[in-house]
Design a protein around this motif. Structure first.
Motif, PDB file in Angstrom:
ATOM      1  N   ALA A 121       0.889  -8.728  -0.044  1.00  0.00           N
ATOM      2  CA  ALA A 121       0.209  -9.248   1.140  1.00  0.00           C
ATOM      3  C   ALA A 121       1.103  -9.298   2.373  1.00  0.00           C
ATOM      4  O   ALA A 121       0.635  -9.072   3.497  1.00  0.00           O
ATOM      5  N   ALA A 122       2.380  -9.602   2.185  1.00  0.00           N
ATOM      6  CA  ALA A 122       3.268  -9.837   3.324  1.00  0.00           C
ATOM      7  C   ALA A 122       3.379  -8.627   4.237  1.00  0.00           C
ATOM      8  O   ALA A 122       3.352  -8.747   5.468  1.00  0.00           O
ATOM      9  N   VAL A 123       3.508  -7.442   3.642  1.00  0.00           N
ATOM     10  CA  VAL A 123       3.685  -6.241   4.462  1.00  0.00           C
ATOM     11  C   VAL A 123       2.448  -5.974   5.326  1.00  0.00           C
ATOM     12  O   VAL A 123       2.556  -5.442   6.433  1.00  0.00           O
ATOM     13  N   ALA A 128       1.000  -3.888  13.051  1.00  0.00           N
ATOM     14  CA  ALA A 128       0.629  -2.469  12.981  1.00  0.00           C
ATOM     15  C   ALA A 128      -0.064  -2.146  11.669  1.00  0.00           C
ATOM     16  O   ALA A 128      -1.013  -1.354  11.628  1.00  0.00           O
ATOM     17  N   ARG A 129       0.400  -2.781  10.582  1.00  0.00           N
ATOM     18  CA  ARG A 129      -0.200  -2.503   9.283  1.00  0.00           C
ATOM     19  C   ARG A 129      -1.528  -3.230   9.126  1.00  0.00           C
ATOM     20  O   ARG A 129      -2.417  -2.756   8.412  1.00  0.00           O
ATOM     21  N   VAL A 134      -7.452  -2.376   8.901  1.00  0.00           N
ATOM     22  CA  VAL A 134      -8.788  -2.514   9.486  1.00  0.00           C
ATOM     23  C   VAL A 134      -9.378  -1.151   9.791  1.00  0.00           C
ATOM     24  O   VAL A 134     -10.541  -0.865   9.483  1.00  0.00           O
ATOM     25  N   GLN A 135      -8.574  -0.280  10.384  1.00  0.00           N
ATOM     26  CA  GLN A 135      -9.075   1.046  10.765  1.00  0.00           C
ATOM     27  C   GLN A 135      -9.404   1.899   9.549  1.00  0.00           C
ATOM     28  O   GLN A 135     -10.319   2.731   9.596  1.00  0.00           O
ATOM     29  N   LEU A 136      -8.683   1.709   8.458  1.00  0.00           N
ATOM     30  CA  LEU A 136      -8.952   2.468   7.242  1.00  0.00           C
ATOM     31  C   LEU A 136     -10.396   2.260   6.787  1.00  0.00           C
ATOM     32  O   LEU A 136     -11.109   3.219   6.462  1.00  0.00           O
TER      33      LEU A 136
END
Length: 218
Positions: A121-123, A128-129, A134-136
């Protein structure tokens, strides 16, 4: 990077990585969206993929329309939540939503401890991630799901020897609707595991590793 996250772009990126590393041909193993991109890569560039293991993902060839498929749309609720402007980013960055999604429905919840879940979860909390996550899903729901349901990769054959391993306790991807792959794959086998949920590589690592070795070492 900013922009939309088409799965074909992910597949193209993997191909570019192979070129950058001067790898003419590789064995490939991938899960979920990575496995979707893996199918695209194997179909479009079979000369670069020697063997392929796909974990818990539908295939690029949709099943014929049916009432069952329509009723199964509820499984995508989390995608709609993540793709929602504002809401998705907030849940990923400021709550335990990701941790709960990983652990929910696992056949082997002991596969993760709190430190493992935090590592996942942290990454994704990095801005940016979060945006990429979200965009994925947003790209899929707004731009890819309709073309997939209408045709997908029908007419395109998979010639790479492929093994699918799928946990039947997957709450996101129903093992009864993985697609019409029998019509389009030259050498593909499916193994259903009643002792795993969605994250099969973490829940059954020994099984996944063994199946990969069996295929890759032929």
């Amino acid at each position: 990077p900013r922009g939309r996250y088409h799965k074909q772009t992910l597949a193209d990126d993997v191909l570019a990585l192979l070129d950058a590393l001067s790898l003419e041909q590789v064995d490939l193993i991938a899960h979920d969206w990575g496995a979707w991109a893996g199918f695209l890569l194997a179909i479009d560039h079979p000369e670069r993929i020697r063997n392929y293991v796909a974990l818990n993902i539908i295939t690029p060839w949709p099943d014929p329309p049916s009432l069952g498929r329509l009723l199964g749309v509820w499984r995508l609720w989390y995608q709609a939540v993540i793709a929602t402007p504002g809401l998705g980013a907030t849940l990923v960055r400021r709550t335990d939503f990701v941790k709960k999604m990983i652990a929910t429905g696992a056949a082997h919840p002991e596969a993760w401890d709190d430190e493992d879940l935090e590592a996942f979860a942290a990454v994704l909390r990095e801005p940016a991630r979060t945006r990429a996550s979200v965009q994925l899903y947003r790209t899929f729901l707004l731009r890819e799901v309709v073309p997939y349901l209408a045709r997908g990769k029908r007419g395109h054959r998979l010639r790479v020897p492929t093994r699918m391993i799928h946990g039947t306790r997957d709450l996101a991807i129903d093992h009864r609707g993985l697609g019409d792959w029998n019509s389009w794959a030259d050498d593909m086998q499916l193994e259903l595991r009643d002792d795993s949920g969605h994250f099969i590589a973490e829940e059954l690592p020994e099984v996944v590793a063994a199946r990969a070795r069996e295929l890759f070492e032929r």
